[in-house]
Design an enzyme around this catalytic site. Sequence first.
Site, PDB file in Angstrom:
ATOM      1  N   ARG A   1       0.842  -1.189   0.000  1.00  0.00           N
ATOM      2  CA  ARG A   1       0.000   0.000   0.000  1.00  0.00           C
ATOM      3  C   ARG A   1       0.880   1.243   0.000  1.00  0.00           C
ATOM      4  O   ARG A   1       1.927   1.280   0.642  1.00  0.00           O
ATOM      5  CB  ARG A   1      -0.910   0.027   1.235  1.00  0.00           C
ATOM      6  CG  ARG A   1      -2.047  -0.984   1.203  1.00  0.00           C
ATOM      7  CD  ARG A   1      -3.097  -0.606   0.170  1.00  0.00           C
ATOM      8  NE  ARG A   1      -4.214  -1.529   0.156  1.00  0.00           N
ATOM      9  CZ  ARG A   1      -4.310  -2.593  -0.650  1.00  0.00           C
ATOM     10  NH1 ARG A   1      -3.309  -2.876  -1.472  1.00  0.00           N
ATOM     11  NH2 ARG A   1      -5.383  -3.370  -0.622  1.00  0.00           N
TER      12      ARG A   1
ATOM     13  N   GLU B   1      -4.698   6.972  -5.460  1.00  0.00           N
ATOM     14  CA  GLU B   1      -4.808   6.241  -6.720  1.00  0.00           C
ATOM     15  C   GLU B   1      -6.193   6.403  -7.326  1.00  0.00           C
ATOM     16  O   GLU B   1      -7.188   6.225  -6.612  1.00  0.00           O
ATOM     17  CB  GLU B   1      -4.495   4.762  -6.496  1.00  0.00           C
ATOM     18  CG  GLU B   1      -3.081   4.521  -6.030  1.00  0.00           C
ATOM     19  CD  GLU B   1      -2.820   3.073  -5.656  1.00  0.00           C
ATOM     20  OE1 GLU B   1      -1.648   2.689  -5.556  1.00  0.00           O
ATOM     21  OE2 GLU B   1      -3.801   2.318  -5.449  1.00  0.00           O
TER      22      GLU B   1
ATOM     23  N   HIS C   1      -0.231   0.069 -10.027  1.00  0.00           N
ATOM     24  CA  HIS C   1      -1.025  -0.814  -9.163  1.00  0.00           C
ATOM     25  C   HIS C   1      -1.602  -1.990  -9.960  1.00  0.00           C
ATOM     26  O   HIS C   1      -2.792  -2.321  -9.852  1.00  0.00           O
ATOM     27  CB  HIS C   1      -2.162  -0.044  -8.475  1.00  0.00           C
ATOM     28  CG  HIS C   1      -2.638  -0.730  -7.218  1.00  0.00           C
ATOM     29  ND1 HIS C   1      -3.067  -0.038  -6.110  1.00  0.00           N
ATOM     30  CD2 HIS C   1      -2.753  -2.045  -6.895  1.00  0.00           C
ATOM     31  CE1 HIS C   1      -3.433  -0.897  -5.164  1.00  0.00           C
ATOM     32  NE2 HIS C   1      -3.247  -2.124  -5.622  1.00  0.00           N
TER      33      HIS C   1
END
Length: 313
Positions: free
Chosen positions: A234, A263, A286
């Site tokens: 994270r 994000e 990601h």
Amino acid sequence: MTHAVLLDAQSLGESVDLTPLRDRVDRLTVYDQSNAQNAGDRLSGADVAIVNKVVLDAETLNALPRLKLICVLATGLNNIALDAASARGIAVKNVAGYGTGSVSQHVMMLMLALANRLPRYQRDVADGQWQQSDFFCLQHHPTLELTGKHLVIVGQGELGSAVAGLADAFGMRVSFCARPGNEADDRRPALEALLPEADVLSLHCPLTDDTRHLIGRDALQRAKPSLLLINCARGGIIDEHAALEALRDARLGGLGVDTLPQEPPRDGHALLEALDKPLNLIVTPHNAWITPEARQKIVALTADNLAEWRDRR
């Protein structure tokens, strides 16, 4: 009759078969994208909400008296008002382990690329340095042979253990550190003790009060200047600005991240701005989890959650 609503099917990407979900409910309504503002209206007649990243806050849940189950298409539950769900008797189920193979190979990709200084050498070739070299090769960025090097992992769950297995195949020495914030009750060494001898550090822990900025300026000062730092967990577990500063000052050997604090990073980020600089830096969007196999497994595990819930009713 069980009516389920999938709020953000597009987050699963293309070519994902939703048949396992349809087989577990009487009716499945699918929306490609939703948001916190329209989620309540779309769930008004639903018994089951199926959601990946759409925020379901307390106000939304309190306005859905029919809702009995929330199936989250991910491991993290930070987008769900869990206290409100519990108060209303709404069960919440997530999925875990779906991306073990996908994420662990992504971690190794980052590790190998950073160890071989791939970002630096690719830039040199694009700039014509190989073509103009006096010798047959370029070797001005020292690389790192992983065999015999020490990998320290934060998080000994399924993902961390899978990365350890892959690293073992490369002949690396692997250590797991104690869970941050629980060092006194953990037999494993504390990260503070392991960090000075780590050649590679890979993070596989949740973002909590104990792990926020776990790797910041103080930690980086204790680490080897050759350390390769990888975060596929994270954003915010590392202090990205401190890590970038260390990378620029040659106090960090390489940095690879698959996640940022915000994000998508619509307002930009210092790491993104640094990608056009001559640094051993990799930022991926990601997407460590996105192999087709992993995305289809999310559907299968969610279907299992639906079946288990229906069997217990």
